[in-house]
Motif scaffolding. Structure first.
Motif, PDB file in Angstrom:
ATOM      1  N   ILE A 276       0.859  -1.195   0.000  1.00 13.94           N
ATOM      2  CA  ILE A 276       0.000   0.000   0.000  1.00 13.94           C
ATOM      3  C   ILE A 276       0.887   1.235   0.000  1.00 13.94           C
ATOM      4  O   ILE A 276       1.673   1.451   0.931  1.00 13.94           O
ATOM      5  CB  ILE A 276      -0.935   0.012   1.230  1.00 13.94           C
ATOM      6  CG1 ILE A 276      -1.784  -1.271   1.277  1.00 13.94           C
ATOM      7  CG2 ILE A 276      -1.837   1.245   1.204  1.00 13.94           C
ATOM      8  CD1 ILE A 276      -2.541  -1.460   2.595  1.00 13.94           C
ATOM      9  N   ASN A 277       0.760   2.032  -1.037  1.00 12.86           N
ATOM     10  CA  ASN A 277       1.571   3.242  -1.210  1.00 12.86           C
ATOM     11  C   ASN A 277       0.829   4.435  -0.611  1.00 12.86           C
ATOM     12  O   ASN A 277       0.259   5.270  -1.305  1.00 12.86           O
ATOM     13  CB  ASN A 277       1.844   3.459  -2.706  1.00 12.86           C
ATOM     14  CG  ASN A 277       2.751   4.642  -2.978  1.00 12.86           C
ATOM     15  OD1 ASN A 277       3.289   5.262  -2.068  1.00 12.86           O
ATOM     16  ND2 ASN A 277       2.913   4.968  -4.262  1.00 12.86           N
ATOM     17  N   ARG A 278       0.831   4.530   0.728  1.00 13.02           N
ATOM     18  CA  ARG A 278       0.077   5.576   1.418  1.00 13.02           C
ATOM     19  C   ARG A 278       0.549   6.978   1.048  1.00 13.02           C
ATOM     20  O   ARG A 278      -0.225   7.919   0.999  1.00 13.02           O
ATOM     21  CB  ARG A 278       0.194   5.395   2.931  1.00 13.02           C
ATOM     22  CG  ARG A 278      -0.678   4.286   3.496  1.00 13.02           C
ATOM     23  CD  ARG A 278      -0.474   4.185   5.000  1.00 13.02           C
ATOM     24  NE  ARG A 278      -1.348   3.181   5.595  1.00 13.02           N
ATOM     25  CZ  ARG A 278      -1.177   2.686   6.820  1.00 13.02           C
ATOM     26  NH1 ARG A 278      -0.170   3.097   7.561  1.00 13.02           N
ATOM     27  NH2 ARG A 278      -2.022   1.778   7.299  1.00 13.02           N
ATOM     28  N   GLY A 279       1.859   7.109   0.805  1.00 16.17           N
ATOM     29  CA  GLY A 279       2.423   8.421   0.496  1.00 16.17           C
ATOM     30  C   GLY A 279       2.311   8.821  -0.954  1.00 16.17           C
ATOM     31  O   GLY A 279       2.803   9.903  -1.338  1.00 16.17           O
ATOM     32  N   LYS A 280       1.677   7.980  -1.791  1.00 17.42           N
ATOM     33  CA  LYS A 280       1.524   8.266  -3.223  1.00 17.42           C
ATOM     34  C   LYS A 280       2.875   8.588  -3.887  1.00 17.42           C
ATOM     35  O   LYS A 280       2.990   9.499  -4.710  1.00 17.42           O
ATOM     36  CB  LYS A 280       0.555   9.434  -3.457  1.00 17.42           C
ATOM     37  CG  LYS A 280      -0.791   9.302  -2.750  1.00 17.42           C
ATOM     38  CD  LYS A 280      -1.588   8.126  -3.257  1.00 17.42           C
ATOM     39  CE  LYS A 280      -2.955   8.039  -2.581  1.00 17.42           C
ATOM     40  NZ  LYS A 280      -3.694   6.807  -2.929  1.00 17.42           N
ATOM     41  N   HIS A 281       3.886   7.835  -3.516  1.00 17.98           N
ATOM     42  CA  HIS A 281       5.224   8.062  -4.070  1.00 17.98           C
ATOM     43  C   HIS A 281       5.261   7.664  -5.551  1.00 17.98           C
ATOM     44  O   HIS A 281       4.650   6.671  -5.947  1.00 17.98           O
ATOM     45  CB  HIS A 281       6.256   7.248  -3.296  1.00 17.98           C
ATOM     46  CG  HIS A 281       6.255   7.512  -1.832  1.00 17.98           C
ATOM     47  ND1 HIS A 281       6.784   8.651  -1.266  1.00 17.98           N
ATOM     48  CD2 HIS A 281       5.749   6.782  -0.791  1.00 17.98           C
ATOM     49  CE1 HIS A 281       6.627   8.615   0.046  1.00 17.98           C
ATOM     50  NE2 HIS A 281       5.995   7.491   0.357  1.00 17.98           N
TER      51      HIS A 281
ATOM     52  N   ILE B 208       4.872   3.934   3.399  1.00 25.94           N
ATOM     53  CA  ILE B 208       4.468   2.704   2.719  1.00 25.94           C
ATOM     54  C   ILE B 208       4.209   1.618   3.754  1.00 25.94           C
ATOM     55  O   ILE B 208       4.805   1.605   4.825  1.00 25.94           O
ATOM     56  CB  ILE B 208       5.536   2.210   1.717  1.00 25.94           C
ATOM     57  CG1 ILE B 208       6.890   2.023   2.419  1.00 25.94           C
ATOM     58  CG2 ILE B 208       5.664   3.187   0.540  1.00 25.94           C
ATOM     59  CD1 ILE B 208       7.984   1.421   1.541  1.00 25.94           C
ATOM     60  N   VAL B 209       3.307   0.694   3.421  1.00 28.75           N
ATOM     61  CA  VAL B 209       3.057  -0.471   4.271  1.00 28.75           C
ATOM     62  C   VAL B 209       2.808  -1.686   3.393  1.00 28.75           C
ATOM     63  O   VAL B 209       2.479  -1.556   2.209  1.00 28.75           O
ATOM     64  CB  VAL B 209       1.853  -0.269   5.227  1.00 28.75           C
ATOM     65  CG1 VAL B 209       2.125   0.824   6.243  1.00 28.75           C
ATOM     66  CG2 VAL B 209       0.574   0.008   4.462  1.00 28.75           C
ATOM     67  N   ILE B 210       2.970  -2.856   3.972  1.00 26.14           N
ATOM     68  CA  ILE B 210       2.551  -4.115   3.354  1.00 26.14           C
ATOM     69  C   ILE B 210       1.688  -4.820   4.379  1.00 26.14           C
ATOM     70  O   ILE B 210       2.125  -5.047   5.514  1.00 26.14           O
ATOM     71  CB  ILE B 210       3.754  -4.987   2.949  1.00 26.14           C
ATOM     72  CG1 ILE B 210       4.544  -4.314   1.815  1.00 26.14           C
ATOM     73  CG2 ILE B 210       3.283  -6.382   2.512  1.00 26.14           C
ATOM     74  CD1 ILE B 210       5.834  -5.038   1.439  1.00 26.14           C
ATOM     75  N   LYS B 211       0.451  -5.138   4.015  1.00 29.21           N
ATOM     76  CA  LYS B 211      -0.495  -5.698   4.976  1.00 29.21           C
ATOM     77  C   LYS B 211      -1.118  -6.985   4.450  1.00 29.21           C
ATOM     78  O   LYS B 211      -1.363  -7.126   3.243  1.00 29.21           O
ATOM     79  CB  LYS B 211      -1.616  -4.692   5.267  1.00 29.21           C
ATOM     80  CG  LYS B 211      -1.158  -3.467   6.059  1.00 29.21           C
ATOM     81  CD  LYS B 211      -0.732  -3.846   7.478  1.00 29.21           C
ATOM     82  CE  LYS B 211      -0.282  -2.640   8.281  1.00 29.21           C
ATOM     83  NZ  LYS B 211       0.225  -3.028   9.611  1.00 29.21           N
TER      84      LYS B 211
END
Length: 391
Positions: free
Chosen positions: A38-43, A348-351
């Protein structure tokens, strides 16, 4: 760019991944899981990032647990039995378990397979993504000298506060080199206040205690298997079945802390050494925790709260001041130690998103105490909130 071997040890990973892996082998050996990036920061990722990332993962497939590393685990983690250490000695990463695609500046990643195998991917994969991103975008950190001085300044503040700290920054580090440098400073100057690091490889290198217990995915799987309402309780009981009270810190926010406290009965409250706070208002959480212990006539000063939610010196000062003479705080500090180097840190996260608690795939979700940290299928999140009366 010479060489793409960013991860050089099988133990370059967070300790709780190994503790969970051992428990999964014991209790759920045939369960499968799926994780997603999951690209939370929209990188925005540079051209050919996915291909470079695949090269890094290919290099990871050559890693093996050395005899010296196995000896370290035997000595520092006596609750790891022969069966598990033998499993780990024969373990190797399989890049086929990771699917990576790139569309322009966006990357999609998912990991799928036997849960007891793929659980080790999340943390080092995030560390590789982070370090590779900075390399390919030409990001320049501040000098090693400045990093050492900055870490010493933070450490001095923590010393003045007289708080216990641990280093939790593997997954979003700027680089392995910088994390190692930071831990070296903490080990040399932290004294008894430095509890250790969550990184097992660096724990071995610096002769410190590896820190951690279990993550949200442990409870998320239990929710899929046993139901949202009792997932926390069954997950804790299963943890005790494997570890007794050897690794006894409970995680409080997988389905909000209010649901956790309903599950954290008198027996569990007595046995577990403390609770980890990972989201939401820390002061409100401290008050709830103290009230909970007092309800069972448990002295809060004999218990701990491990804080791990986006910490920095100011936040630690604020929390520790409120905890004084009420309950014992420990601070697991991550990104502020390993990626405070003059460039924006990645968000960023991986869930885990799916699992097979029985035969069929089931969507798993995490609710957290704040909506931004909730993950999973929207319909399943809605169902979980309805079942738990969280509307």
């Amino acid at each position: 760019m010479k060489g793409l071997s960013i991860i050089s040890s099988l133990l370059d990973n967070d300790f709780y991944k190994f503790t969970m892996q051992n428990a999964i082998i014991k209790l759920f050996p045939y369960a499968k899981a799926r994780y997603e990036f999951i690209n939370r920061g929209k990188h925005s990722f540079p051209k050919n990032f996915s291909e470079k990332l695949k090269e890094c993962l290919k290099q990871m497939s050559y890693l093996r647990l050395s005899n010296e590393e196995k000896n370290f685990l035997e000595k520092s983690c006596p609750y790891f039995d022969y069966e598990y250490l033998n499993f780990l000695k024969n373990y190797q990463y399989n890049p086929k378990e990771v699917c990576i695609t790139q569309y322009g500046e966006n990357i999609k990643i998912y990991i799928e397979g036997l849960w007891n195998r793929i659980i080790l991917w999340e943390v080092p994969l995030m560390a590789v993504i982070s370090e590779l991103y900075y390399k390919l975008t030409g990001a320049e950190p501040i000098s090693d000298k400045k990093i050492i001085l900055l870490t010493k300044e933070k450490l001095n503040r923590y010393k003045k506060l007289n708080v216990k700290i641990g280093e939790y920054g593997t997954r979003r580090r700027f680089s392995y080199k910088i994390q190692k440098l930071v831990v070296k400073v903490l080990k040399k100057g932290g004294g008894s206040l430095f509890m250790g690091t969550s990184n097992v490889h660096l724990s071995n290198f610096f002769s410190t205690k590896p820190l951690g217990t279990h993550g949200h995915e442990w409870i998320m799987f239990h929710a899929a298997k046993y139901g949202f309402s009792i997932a926390d309780r069954i997950a804790m009981e299963n943890w005790l079945n494997v570890y007794r009270n050897n690794i006894g810190v409970a995680l409080s926010d997988t389905y909000t802390s209010s649901i956790f406290f309903q599950n954290f009965n008198q027996k569990l409250s007595n046995i577990f050494n403390g609770i980890r706070h990972d989201s939401g208002d820390p002061i409100l959480f401290i008050k709830k925790t103290i009230d909970h212990y007092k309800k069972f006539k448990i002295n809060p000063l004999k218990k701990e709260i491990i804080f791990s939610d986006n910490l920095n010196p100011n936040k630690v000062a604020y929390i520790s001041s409120f905890c004084k003479k009420k309950i014992n705080p420990i601070f697991g500090i991550g990104t502020n130690f390993t990626n405070d180097v003059g460039v924006p840190s990645m968000n960023i996260v991986i869930k885990m998103v799916k699992a097979t608690p029985k035969k069929d795939w089931v969507s798993v979700v995490k609710l957290s105490n704040v909506n931004e940290k909730s993950t999973g299928d929207k319909n399943m999140i809605f169902l979980a909130k309805k079942i738990l009366h969280l509307f």
